[in-house]
Design an enzyme around this catalytic site. Structure first.
Site, short mmCIF file in Angstrom:
data_model
loop_
_atom_site.label_atom_id
_atom_site.label_comp_id
_atom_site.label_asym_id
_atom_site.label_seq_id
_atom_site.Cartn_x
_atom_site.Cartn_y
_atom_site.Cartn_z
CD GLU A 40 -1.93 27.49 -29.81
OE1 GLU A 40 -0.77 27.95 -29.96
OE2 GLU A 40 -2.92 28.21 -29.63
CE LYS A 119 -4.59 30.71 -27.43
NZ LYS A 119 -3.83 30.68 -28.70
CB CYS A 154 -0.39 29.49 -27.20
SG CYS A 154 0.92 30.19 -28.23
O1 LIG Z 1 1.75 35.77 -27.33
C1 LIG Z 1 2.52 35.44 -28.24
O2 LIG Z 1 3.54 36.09 -28.49
C2 LIG Z 1 2.25 34.24 -29.08
C3 LIG Z 1 0.84 33.75 -28.96
C4 LIG Z 1 0.48 32.78 -30.01
O3 LIG Z 1 1.20 32.59 -30.96
C5 LIG Z 1 -0.76 32.01 -29.91
O4 LIG Z 1 -1.47 32.10 -28.91
O5 LIG Z 1 -1.04 31.23 -30.85
#
Ligand SMILES: O=C(O)CCC(=O)C(=O)O
Length: 272
Positions: A40, A119, A154
């Protein structure tokens, strides 16, 4: 199938342009594999919030151009991770003209854009991505010659209903680029395995290494099979994680242990 997950280090000392060149060279080195996966927001770093607007690009921007050329040269399918995308004026995007999205790009071996996924679940609660970016609202699957990819990004990993939607749309290999922090690494591994087991699908989860904006990254990219077995796991630093997997195992697992057929639909609706 053979896949390579490129766990790119995103550190502040390196410019976006030089990282793009470095990653393009790494993609070219993967010639011979079927699928390459990037993390990402690897151009800016997922926590470099102040860089999102400055480095935002249109869908066919500099990252797409560099990755399309590299995918073509290597002859691979490329999930190019995500970029901060600036929506085009008049496109009718959910966030309005010029809105920012965290958008994943999937490129074919001919360097064409096969799919883009904005996203859906933005991370940060009332800060960072959650306020700077707009949310996508479409599930995206991508048919490849031997499997169908379902894409998520993510923080999406925490929302099982998104993955069920992808499975209902035909996904067999769930690809999750991430910039997951080291602090919650245990959740990353647990959730990747959970999504694989409950959906009886492969999970290819590719994170970043390094530290940017004061947030050490977890690394530990992971490939899990439809039975929940970990086929490969990276360490904490920059690494290419290459793995062979059999796409036919998804149908076999779903046939031999048909739990998905026992789903009771509609439980997410308010009860009377
Ligand atoms: O859910 C998490 O602990 C990390 C999510 C995250 O860092 C993101 O989506 O950029």
């Amino acid at each position: 199938m053979r896949a390579s997950l490129l766990q790119v280090a995103v550190n502040e000392g390196e410019s976006v342009e030089s990282r793009r060149r470095r990653v393009a060279a790494l993609v070219r080195e993967q010639a011979g594999v079927d699928l390459v996966v990037l993390p990402e927001l690897w151009t800016t770093g997922a926590f470099a919030h102040e860089d999102f607007a400055r480095e935002a690009e249109p869908l066919h921007g500099p990252t797409f151009e560099a990755m399309a050329e590299a995918a073509r040269d290597a002859g691979v399918w490329l999930h190019a991770g995500s970029v901060p995308e600036r929506a085009a004026v008049g496109e009718g995007s959910t966030g309005g003209d010029g809105a920012l999205y965290n958008t994943s790009l999937v490129l074919s071996p001919t360097g064409d854009l096969a799919a883009a996924y904005r996203k859906i679940h933005r991370f940060g609660f009332d800060r960072g991505e959650a306020v700077l970016m707009s949310a996508g609202d479409e599930l995206v699957t991508v048919p490849l010659p031997h499997t169908t990819l379902g894409v998520a990004t993510c923080y999406d990993l925490r929302f099982p209903e998104l993955f069920r939607g992808l499975v209902d749309a035909g996904a067999e290999t769930l690809v999750v680029p991430a910039g997951w922090p080291e602090r919650r690494r245990a959740h990353w591994t647990l959730l990747a395995r959970a999504r694989a087991v409950e959906n009886q699908a492969y999970v290819l989860a590719c994170g970043t290494a390094g530290t940017h904006a004061g947030v050490p990254q977890a690394g530990h990219s992971i490939v899990v099979d439809p039975w929940g077995e970990v086929l490969a796991e990276a360490g904490p630093g920059e690494q290419v994680l290459t793995v062979d997997f059999d796409p036919a195992l998804v149908a076999k697992t779903r046939e031999q242990f048909p739990a998905l057929k026992d789903r009771v639909l509609g439980l997410d609706r308010p009860h009377r």
